[in-house]
Design a protein around this motif. Structure first.
Motif, PDB file in Angstrom:
ATOM      1  N   THR A  42       0.840  -1.189   0.000  1.00 37.79           N
ATOM      2  CA  THR A  42       0.000   0.000   0.000  1.00 37.79           C
ATOM      3  C   THR A  42       0.876   1.241   0.000  1.00 37.79           C
ATOM      4  O   THR A  42       2.081   1.164   0.217  1.00 37.79           O
ATOM      5  N   SER A  43       0.255   2.384  -0.249  1.00 33.22           N
ATOM      6  CA  SER A  43       1.010   3.634  -0.260  1.00 33.22           C
ATOM      7  C   SER A  43       0.269   4.701   0.531  1.00 33.22           C
ATOM      8  O   SER A  43      -0.963   4.796   0.445  1.00 33.22           O
ATOM      9  N   GLU A  44       1.011   5.477   1.267  1.00 33.53           N
ATOM     10  CA  GLU A  44       0.469   6.596   2.030  1.00 33.53           C
ATOM     11  C   GLU A  44       1.146   7.891   1.600  1.00 33.53           C
ATOM     12  O   GLU A  44       2.301   7.877   1.147  1.00 33.53           O
ATOM     13  N   THR A  45       0.438   8.993   1.770  1.00 36.09           N
ATOM     14  CA  THR A  45       0.979  10.323   1.481  1.00 36.09           C
ATOM     15  C   THR A  45       1.176  11.051   2.805  1.00 36.09           C
ATOM     16  O   THR A  45       0.217  11.219   3.568  1.00 36.09           O
ATOM     17  N   LEU A  46       2.407  11.445   3.081  1.00 37.35           N
ATOM     18  CA  LEU A  46       2.750  12.081   4.351  1.00 37.35           C
ATOM     19  C   LEU A  46       3.278  13.486   4.113  1.00 37.35           C
ATOM     20  O   LEU A  46       3.695  13.825   3.002  1.00 37.35           O
ATOM     21  N   GLU A  75       5.931  23.155   0.111  1.00 32.46           N
ATOM     22  CA  GLU A  75       5.338  22.256   1.107  1.00 32.46           C
ATOM     23  C   GLU A  75       5.909  20.848   0.948  1.00 32.46           C
ATOM     24  O   GLU A  75       5.793  20.245  -0.121  1.00 32.46           O
ATOM     25  N   PRO A  76       6.520  20.284   2.001  1.00 29.70           N
ATOM     26  CA  PRO A  76       7.074  18.929   1.893  1.00 29.70           C
ATOM     27  C   PRO A  76       5.978  17.897   1.616  1.00 29.70           C
ATOM     28  O   PRO A  76       4.851  18.025   2.093  1.00 29.70           O
ATOM     29  N   ILE A  77       6.347  16.869   0.865  1.00 32.97           N
ATOM     30  CA  ILE A  77       5.416  15.776   0.565  1.00 32.97           C
ATOM     31  C   ILE A  77       6.211  14.484   0.417  1.00 32.97           C
ATOM     32  O   ILE A  77       7.302  14.487  -0.155  1.00 32.97           O
ATOM     33  N   ILE A  78       5.706  13.401   0.984  1.00 32.89           N
ATOM     34  CA  ILE A  78       6.385  12.105   0.913  1.00 32.89           C
ATOM     35  C   ILE A  78       5.366  11.036   0.531  1.00 32.89           C
ATOM     36  O   ILE A  78       4.291  10.945   1.143  1.00 32.89           O
ATOM     37  N   PHE A  79       5.697  10.235  -0.475  1.00 29.58           N
ATOM     38  CA  PHE A  79       4.893   9.084  -0.861  1.00 29.58           C
ATOM     39  C   PHE A  79       5.642   7.838  -0.388  1.00 29.58           C
ATOM     40  O   PHE A  79       6.772   7.584  -0.815  1.00 29.58           O
ATOM     41  N   VAL A  80       5.010   7.085   0.515  1.00 32.46           N
ATOM     42  CA  VAL A  80       5.663   5.931   1.132  1.00 32.46           C
ATOM     43  C   VAL A  80       4.936   4.655   0.729  1.00 32.46           C
ATOM     44  O   VAL A  80       3.699   4.593   0.750  1.00 32.46           O
ATOM     45  N   ALA A  81       5.696   3.631   0.335  1.00 37.49           N
ATOM     46  CA  ALA A  81       5.137   2.307   0.055  1.00 37.49           C
ATOM     47  C   ALA A  81       5.362   1.417   1.279  1.00 37.49           C
ATOM     48  O   ALA A  81       6.467   1.385   1.835  1.00 37.49           O
ATOM     49  N   LEU A  82       4.315   0.701   1.686  1.00 34.05           N
ATOM     50  CA  LEU A  82       4.358  -0.113   2.898  1.00 34.05           C
ATOM     51  C   LEU A  82       3.955  -1.555   2.603  1.00 34.05           C
ATOM     52  O   LEU A  82       3.048  -1.805   1.804  1.00 34.05           O
ATOM     53  N   GLU A 129       6.787  11.977  10.481  1.00 33.68           N
ATOM     54  CA  GLU A 129       5.720  10.979  10.511  1.00 33.68           C
ATOM     55  C   GLU A 129       6.233   9.586  10.157  1.00 33.68           C
ATOM     56  O   GLU A 129       5.464   8.627  10.141  1.00 33.68           O
ATOM     57  N   VAL A 130       7.522   9.480   9.851  1.00 34.85           N
ATOM     58  CA  VAL A 130       8.109   8.238   9.341  1.00 34.85           C
ATOM     59  C   VAL A 130       9.023   7.621  10.388  1.00 34.85           C
ATOM     60  O   VAL A 130       9.675   8.325  11.168  1.00 34.85           O
ATOM     61  N   ASN A 131       9.089   6.294  10.401  1.00 29.09           N
ATOM     62  CA  ASN A 131      10.068   5.586  11.224  1.00 29.09           C
ATOM     63  C   ASN A 131      11.436   5.741  10.559  1.00 29.09           C
ATOM     64  O   ASN A 131      11.705   5.149   9.513  1.00 29.09           O
ATOM     65  N   SER A 132      12.299   6.572  11.158  1.00 28.20           N
ATOM     66  CA  SER A 132      13.591   6.888  10.534  1.00 28.20           C
ATOM     67  C   SER A 132      14.467   5.658  10.361  1.00 28.20           C
ATOM     68  O   SER A 132      15.216   5.552   9.389  1.00 28.20           O
ATOM     69  N   GLY A 133      14.386   4.725  11.302  1.00 30.54           N
ATOM     70  CA  GLY A 133      15.177   3.503  11.199  1.00 30.54           C
ATOM     71  C   GLY A 133      14.790   2.697   9.970  1.00 30.54           C
ATOM     72  O   GLY A 133      15.654   2.201   9.233  1.00 30.54           O
ATOM     73  N   GLN A 134      13.481   2.543   9.730  1.00 32.76           N
ATOM     74  CA  GLN A 134      13.015   1.822   8.545  1.00 32.76           C
ATOM     75  C   GLN A 134      13.409   2.566   7.267  1.00 32.76           C
ATOM     76  O   GLN A 134      13.847   1.950   6.294  1.00 32.76           O
ATOM     77  N   TRP A 135      13.223   3.874   7.276  1.00 35.19           N
ATOM     78  CA  TRP A 135      13.573   4.708   6.109  1.00 35.19           C
ATOM     79  C   TRP A 135      15.043   4.506   5.730  1.00 35.19           C
ATOM     80  O   TRP A 135      15.377   4.231   4.579  1.00 35.19           O
ATOM     81  N   ASP A 136      15.929   4.645   6.714  1.00 38.29           N
ATOM     82  CA  ASP A 136      17.365   4.530   6.444  1.00 38.29           C
ATOM     83  C   ASP A 136      17.747   3.111   6.041  1.00 38.29           C
ATOM     84  O   ASP A 136      18.680   2.914   5.246  1.00 38.29           O
TER      85      ASP A 136
END
Length: 331
Positions: free
Chosen positions: A5-9, A49-56, A14-21
């Motif tokens: 799935t994907s979320e827009t942040l 305005e910052p925007i992040i598209f995250v796949a989970l 709002e993100v888990n930095s450990g997972q991101w890195d």
């Protein structure tokens, strides 16, 4: 595919930095500038305005695209992002991310989405992006110097004028390289205001420099004369790439007369030689007539293109705006 799935942040907070890195380090395309600390600095330092598209997948990050929404002509919005960073199930992750991004752009009436990259690894996305309606071009270029050779060979590859001046400057007593404090970085920001801004060099606000103090590998090379700062260069050292990235310069009174920036580059190249493989001079216009292009070429650098991918979203409003913009340019 259904399990991804994907979320827009709206923020890296709002993100888990450990997972991101972890995604950055495992990805085929992730680099130090994609890590959460560096993105945090960019998030706070870019206009818009910052925007992040995250796949989970099962609540774990498996990919992301990060960027900013900016207002341009007649208040219209554009989306500028980094290129995707993904790990497993690459094609499925990309499709979910870009489906989300497309829905966002249509819903928000975004004029166009663009991405720029100097990472050759990102060419792996070109076929996919063409299928998604993106067009590509060379936006600018980077000059890179091969430090993985003996100093004599390195100097011999330079132009005659650069070779003579380099020998005089590479052990300068005027230049020092240090790990900057937050105060040093804020002072550096003040110096950037005096330097000529060019279209291929991203403009960063105060927030970028405030957050750089938390980024590992940031260095400042400072030229001083009679205890007064004349010029400084900001660097990011990427140990994983064995590369020293020149990011930006800050200049003060008399820097041209003292050849301060030239002396800083000479000292830094000499200082980093033997410890790193590449000295990256950063982005500049890809044009042989350009003065900065000529300046960097004199060091015996090789070139890497900076690629831009762009997709226009053709709503009626957007088509009219694009037509008006082209008319104003005389296209």
């Amino acid at each position: 595919m259904s399990s991804i799935t994907s979320e827009t942040l709206k923020s890296i907070e709002e993100v888990n930095s450990g997972q991101w890195d972890n995604v950055v380090r495992q990805s085929k395309t992730g680099k130090k500038k994609d890590l959460s600390n560096y993105w945090r600095a960019l998030e706070n330092g870019k206009r818009g305005e910052p925007i992040i598209f995250v796949a989970l997948k099962k609540d774990n990050i498996v990919g992301f695209i990060s960027g900013h929404i900016q207002k341009v002509f007649l208040g219209q919005k554009i989306l500028r992002t980094n290129t995707p960073v993904t790990i497993s199930n690459e094609e499925n992750v990309l499709r979910v991310l870009f489906d989300n991004l497309e829905d966002f752009c249509i819903e928000k009436d975004v004029l166009y989405h663009e991405m720029r990259t100097m990472k050759m690894e990102d060419t792996r996305f070109n076929g996919f992006l063409e299928e998604e309606g993106y067009e590509s071009k060379i936006f600018s270029c980077q000059h890179r110097l091969d430090l993985d050779q003996n100093m004599q060979n390195l100097i011999e590859e330079m132009s005659n004028s650069r070779r003579k001046s380099f020998k005089k400057m590479n052990d300068s007593d005027n230049v020092q390289i240090s790990d900057p404090s937050k105060r040093d970085l804020l002072n550096f920001y003040e110096g950037t205001k005096k330097y000529q801004r060019r279209h291929e060099v991203p403009f960063n606000t105060l927030g970028f420099y405030e957050n750089l103090a938390a980024v590992e590998g940031i260095r400042i090379a400072s030229y001083q004369s009679k205890r007064e700062k004349v010029a400084e260069n900001l660097y990011l050292i990427d140990e994983s790439e064995n590369t020293v990235h020149y990011l930006q310069s800050a200049v003060y009174e008399g820097y041209r007369q003292k050849n301060a920036l030239e002396e800083i580059h000479a000292y830094a190249i000499s200082n980093f030689h033997g410890n790193y493989e590449i000295y990256n001079f950063g982005d500049n216009e890809a044009h042989f007539r350009d003065g900065i292009f000529k300046f960097k070429q004199q060091y015996g650098c090789y070139l890497k293109p900076v690629i831009q991918w762009k997709r226009i979203y053709p709503s009626l409003k957007n088509r009219l705006l694009i037509r008006a913009m082209r008319s104003m340019r005389g296209d």
